[in-house]
Design an enzyme around this catalytic site. Sequence first.
Site, mmCIF file in Angstrom:
data_model
loop_
_atom_site.group_PDB
_atom_site.id
_atom_site.type_symbol
_atom_site.label_atom_id
_atom_site.label_comp_id
_atom_site.label_asym_id
_atom_site.label_seq_id
_atom_site.Cartn_x
_atom_site.Cartn_y
_atom_site.Cartn_z
ATOM 1 N N GLY A 1 0.813 -1.203 0.000
ATOM 2 C CA GLY A 1 0.000 0.000 0.000
ATOM 3 C C GLY A 1 0.852 1.261 0.000
ATOM 4 O O GLY A 1 2.075 1.201 0.083
ATOM 5 N N ARG A 2 0.173 2.392 -0.122
ATOM 6 C CA ARG A 2 0.864 3.683 -0.154
ATOM 7 C C ARG A 2 0.209 4.620 0.853
ATOM 8 O O ARG A 2 -0.947 4.444 1.198
ATOM 9 C CB ARG A 2 0.802 4.279 -1.576
ATOM 10 N N ASP B 1 -3.593 11.807 -4.614
ATOM 11 C CA ASP B 1 -3.298 10.742 -3.644
ATOM 12 C C ASP B 1 -3.182 11.249 -2.214
ATOM 13 O O ASP B 1 -3.243 10.451 -1.286
ATOM 14 C CB ASP B 1 -1.958 10.065 -4.003
ATOM 15 N N HIS C 1 -19.662 -5.983 -34.697
ATOM 16 C CA HIS C 1 -19.370 -7.425 -34.666
ATOM 17 C C HIS C 1 -18.212 -7.730 -35.590
ATOM 18 O O HIS C 1 -18.190 -7.219 -36.713
ATOM 19 C CB HIS C 1 -20.602 -8.218 -35.102
HETATM 20 P P1 FAD Z 1 2.071 11.811 -7.406
HETATM 21 O O1 FAD Z 1 2.019 11.242 -8.755
HETATM 22 O O2 FAD Z 1 2.692 11.019 -6.321
HETATM 23 O O3 FAD Z 1 2.804 13.215 -7.558
HETATM 24 C C1 FAD Z 1 3.092 14.016 -6.461
HETATM 25 C C2 FAD Z 1 4.278 14.866 -6.822
HETATM 26 O O4 FAD Z 1 4.441 15.858 -5.823
HETATM 27 C C3 FAD Z 1 5.606 14.094 -6.874
HETATM 28 O O5 FAD Z 1 6.196 14.287 -8.120
HETATM 29 C C4 FAD Z 1 6.444 14.701 -5.756
HETATM 30 O O6 FAD Z 1 7.816 14.814 -6.098
HETATM 31 C C5 FAD Z 1 5.833 16.084 -5.633
HETATM 32 N N1 FAD Z 1 5.968 16.671 -4.301
HETATM 33 C C6 FAD Z 1 5.568 16.156 -3.110
HETATM 34 N N2 FAD Z 1 5.828 17.021 -2.120
HETATM 35 C C7 FAD Z 1 6.393 18.102 -2.690
HETATM 36 C C8 FAD Z 1 6.895 19.323 -2.164
HETATM 37 N N3 FAD Z 1 6.829 19.602 -0.863
HETATM 38 N N4 FAD Z 1 7.452 20.202 -3.025
HETATM 39 C C9 FAD Z 1 7.530 19.932 -4.363
HETATM 40 N N5 FAD Z 1 7.071 18.796 -4.913
HETATM 41 C C10 FAD Z 1 6.510 17.894 -4.073
HETATM 42 N N6 FAD Z 1 -2.821 4.710 -11.075
HETATM 43 C C11 FAD Z 1 -3.632 4.523 -12.125
HETATM 44 O O7 FAD Z 1 -4.667 5.204 -12.236
HETATM 45 N N7 FAD Z 1 -3.343 3.591 -13.090
HETATM 46 C C12 FAD Z 1 -2.241 2.811 -13.018
HETATM 47 O O8 FAD Z 1 -2.015 1.992 -13.899
HETATM 48 C C13 FAD Z 1 -1.366 2.988 -11.910
HETATM 49 N N8 FAD Z 1 -0.249 2.243 -11.812
HETATM 50 C C14 FAD Z 1 0.606 2.459 -10.758
HETATM 51 C C15 FAD Z 1 1.741 1.660 -10.667
HETATM 52 C C16 FAD Z 1 2.623 1.831 -9.615
HETATM 53 C C17 FAD Z 1 3.860 0.970 -9.527
HETATM 54 C C18 FAD Z 1 2.369 2.852 -8.656
HETATM 55 C C19 FAD Z 1 3.338 3.090 -7.530
HETATM 56 C C20 FAD Z 1 1.233 3.638 -8.734
HETATM 57 C C21 FAD Z 1 0.336 3.442 -9.788
HETATM 58 N N9 FAD Z 1 -0.840 4.181 -9.904
HETATM 59 C C22 FAD Z 1 -1.688 3.970 -10.945
HETATM 60 C C23 FAD Z 1 -1.195 5.225 -8.918
HETATM 61 C C24 FAD Z 1 -0.840 6.615 -9.483
HETATM 62 O O9 FAD Z 1 0.527 6.647 -9.774
HETATM 63 C C25 FAD Z 1 -1.194 7.680 -8.467
HETATM 64 O O10 FAD Z 1 -2.558 7.566 -8.109
HETATM 65 C C26 FAD Z 1 -0.949 9.063 -9.036
HETATM 66 O O11 FAD Z 1 0.392 9.233 -9.402
HETATM 67 C C27 FAD Z 1 -1.345 10.136 -8.022
HETATM 68 O O12 FAD Z 1 -1.085 11.391 -8.563
HETATM 69 P P2 FAD Z 1 -0.707 12.637 -7.636
HETATM 70 O O13 FAD Z 1 -0.409 13.746 -8.562
HETATM 71 O O14 FAD Z 1 -1.729 12.796 -6.590
HETATM 72 O O15 FAD Z 1 0.624 12.189 -6.867
HETATM 73 P P1 NAD Z 2 -3.057 -2.122 -2.299
HETATM 74 O O1 NAD Z 2 -3.767 -1.462 -1.193
HETATM 75 O O2 NAD Z 2 -3.716 -2.311 -3.592
HETATM 76 O O3 NAD Z 2 -2.574 -3.565 -1.844
HETATM 77 C C1 NAD Z 2 -1.775 -3.793 -0.734
HETATM 78 C C2 NAD Z 2 -1.973 -5.230 -0.302
HETATM 79 O O4 NAD Z 2 -1.014 -5.528 0.682
HETATM 80 C C3 NAD Z 2 -3.342 -5.478 0.324
HETATM 81 O O5 NAD Z 2 -3.919 -6.623 -0.257
HETATM 82 C C4 NAD Z 2 -3.034 -5.684 1.791
HETATM 83 O O6 NAD Z 2 -3.913 -6.573 2.435
HETATM 84 C C5 NAD Z 2 -1.633 -6.262 1.718
HETATM 85 N N1 NAD Z 2 -0.833 -6.079 2.922
HETATM 86 C C6 NAD Z 2 -0.791 -5.009 3.741
HETATM 87 N N2 NAD Z 2 0.107 -5.225 4.735
HETATM 88 C C7 NAD Z 2 0.636 -6.456 4.512
HETATM 89 C C8 NAD Z 2 1.621 -7.233 5.185
HETATM 90 N N3 NAD Z 2 2.229 -6.791 6.267
HETATM 91 N N4 NAD Z 2 1.928 -8.446 4.678
HETATM 92 C C9 NAD Z 2 1.309 -8.917 3.566
HETATM 93 N N5 NAD Z 2 0.362 -8.220 2.903
HETATM 94 C C10 NAD Z 2 0.042 -7.012 3.364
HETATM 95 O O7 NAD Z 2 -1.689 -1.303 -2.444
HETATM 96 P P2 NAD Z 2 -0.547 -1.378 -3.550
HETATM 97 O O8 NAD Z 2 -0.692 -2.592 -4.383
HETATM 98 O O9 NAD Z 2 0.720 -1.126 -2.817
HETATM 99 O O10 NAD Z 2 -0.890 -0.129 -4.427
HETATM 100 C C11 NAD Z 2 -0.974 1.183 -3.843
HETATM 101 C C12 NAD Z 2 -1.963 2.030 -4.585
HETATM 102 O O11 NAD Z 2 -1.466 2.342 -5.868
HETATM 103 C C13 NAD Z 2 -3.275 1.309 -4.787
HETATM 104 O O12 NAD Z 2 -4.183 1.750 -3.808
HETATM 105 C C14 NAD Z 2 -3.726 1.681 -6.134
HETATM 106 O O13 NAD Z 2 -4.788 2.603 -6.041
HETATM 107 C C15 NAD Z 2 -2.531 2.362 -6.787
HETATM 108 N N6 NAD Z 2 -2.179 1.592 -7.987
HETATM 109 C C16 NAD Z 2 -3.085 1.505 -8.991
HETATM 110 C C17 NAD Z 2 -2.811 0.750 -10.108
HETATM 111 C C18 NAD Z 2 -3.824 0.651 -11.190
HETATM 112 O O14 NAD Z 2 -4.722 1.478 -11.224
HETATM 113 N N7 NAD Z 2 -3.729 -0.312 -12.094
HETATM 114 C C19 NAD Z 2 -1.612 0.062 -10.212
HETATM 115 C C20 NAD Z 2 -0.722 0.148 -9.164
HETATM 116 C C21 NAD Z 2 -1.015 0.928 -8.062
#
Ligand code: FAD
Ligand code: NAD
Length: 473
Positions: free
Chosen positions: A279-280, A320, A452
């Site tokens: 999680g995040r 986020d 289709h």
């Molecule tokens: P972020 O993208 O985290 O951007 C925040 C920015 O703020 C960062 O660049 C950071 O450097 C900057 N920042 C923070 N504090 C400061 C400060 N004090 N001063 C200056 N800059 C600052 N979501 C999807 O919808 N589809 C996906 O397929 C998907 N895949 C993902 C895969 C992975 C591996 C991960 C980790 C996440 C994924 N997500 C996905 C989630 C998605 O990345 C986030 O929901 C999205 O990036 C959130 O956007 P945001 O702008 O709120 O935050």
């Molecule tokens: P998540 O919340 O999807 O999954 C985390 C998982 O870890 C859960 O199933 C939870 O039960 C488990 N977990 C928590 N503590 C644990 C422990 N101590 N041991 C074992 N399992 C444990 O979080 P994520 O996969 O880290 O992704 C973070 C966020 O990024 C998601 O909430 C999602 O919204 C976003 N994201 C989105 C996409 C997409 O849209 N395709 C892709 C990647 C990430």
Amino acid sequence: MVAKKTYDVLIIGGGPAGYVAAIRCAQLGFNTGCVERWVSDKKKPALGGTCLNVGCIPSKALLDSSHHFEFLQKECGAHGIEAEATIDVAKMMARKDKIVSGLTQGIAGLFKKNKVDWLQGSACFKDPKTVVVTNTSGQEDEVGASHFIIASGSVPIELGSAKIDSGHIVDSSGALSLKEIPKRACVIGAGVIGLELGSVWRRLGTDVTVLEASPNFLPTTDLSISKEALKIFKRQGLDIKLGAKVLSAGSHEKHVEVKYQIAESEKIENFDKVIVAVGRRANTSDLGLDKVAISTDERGFIKVDDLCRTSVENIYAIGDCVRGPMLAHKASEEGVSVAEHLAGQKSHIDFNNVPWVIYTWPEIAWVGKNEQQLTQESRAFKSGVFPFLASGRAHAMGDNQGFVKVIADANTDSILGVHIIGANASELIAEAVLAMEFGASAEDLARTIHGHPTLSESLHEAALAVDSRAIHF
Ligand code: FAD
Ligand code: NAD
């Protein structure tokens, strides 16, 4: 230190929430700045946040590369194609890096085009009208604004029992940049990241074990979808262990020893890599929120109302770092909504209509409510299911796993949720989102003509099935 620059709107964070908010603010005539501190592995400042740099985009690049590899290895024979596939990890990573840098530079270009100032550095509030921006050389500048939008995003949750060591134990960013294919990998957390990145490395040949603490698999998806997904992922070779509690993960020279508890017994296994994906959390601890009296909840999320207003009149927060799903498209939509609200326009987001996608194969996508939620709300509903096994196009593609489920209100027939597991679910869900946004009924979808042979016919048939009149099943 004197306030050097003043903006109508200053945005903190240049991820999909912040950069989209910045562009929309500029389009609406606001003098706009965006503070972003991200510096890439190659020491280059970059816009795009988590999504572009270490999230959505690089993960999808690797998912696509590994999908092609698996197709060549296991599936192309059925099409009469003979191929011998090898994988060059360095080249695959270079391709991913090129896509990322191209897209992040594209945002810098959009900023220029829209006259958004990019302030490279880290922002911290001094008072409700001023932030201090510290650049990479440590130079501090005061910047003023009439309105602030906090879009500081999220960071991975750390696990005390498996500390990231940038070597054998990595978080999602580390897992997107491995230099070689691990023989055995342990993914902690069977959430979205765990399943997507676990799939990437499994397809490339890694023996992947997924340790999930919860006894339930993908609990936020419709139960029928999570059951089907678990069956398919296990069949593909992901060794998913539910109810597994990680006790410790200790790095040795060439491996990590993972101790975990499952069904009352303790197990010890060795892996080449451990990927922590549990999680995040909101990234709000160093924004100086105490200086502006903005409070966060126990997980660091900034408290906001439906219009993303914080408790301070001129400060908004989006993406986020606030409540709701951590999804890029939700973050961006909030950015647009705040910009339009500032311009005096009516803005509204229906959080019920935010689509979710998990980019495994088959893909999983849904919008609206699932059967468990509706049952809990004691809402009367009816549902229709159509399997891809009965779709001509799915057969032609050689991808006939999964199904579409449409759930509608038992009395009004309005669509309450659509749940898909199958090829291209990420694209198919868009039609369902649009239908729900327009308040469509299952009958509306059933009366809509679909091309289709397409996979979208399965959505049409599932809508017909709500009224027990599917034609092909
Ligand atoms: P972020 O993208 O985290 O951007 C925040 C920015 O703020 C960062 O660049 C950071 O450097 C900057 N920042 C923070 N504090 C400061 C400060 N004090 N001063 C200056 N800059 C600052 N979501 C999807 O919808 N589809 C996906 O397929 C998907 N895949 C993902 C895969 C992975 C591996 C991960 C980790 C996440 C994924 N997500 C996905 C989630 C998605 O990345 C986030 O929901 C999205 O990036 C959130 O956007 P945001 O702008 O709120 O935050
Ligand atoms: P998540 O919340 O999807 O999954 C985390 C998982 O870890 C859960 O199933 C939870 O039960 C488990 N977990 C928590 N503590 C644990 C422990 N101590 N041991 C074992 N399992 C444990 O979080 P994520 O996969 O880290 O992704 C973070 C966020 O990024 C998601 O909430 C999602 O919204 C976003 N994201 C989105 C996409 C997409 O849209 N395709 C892709 C990647 C990430």
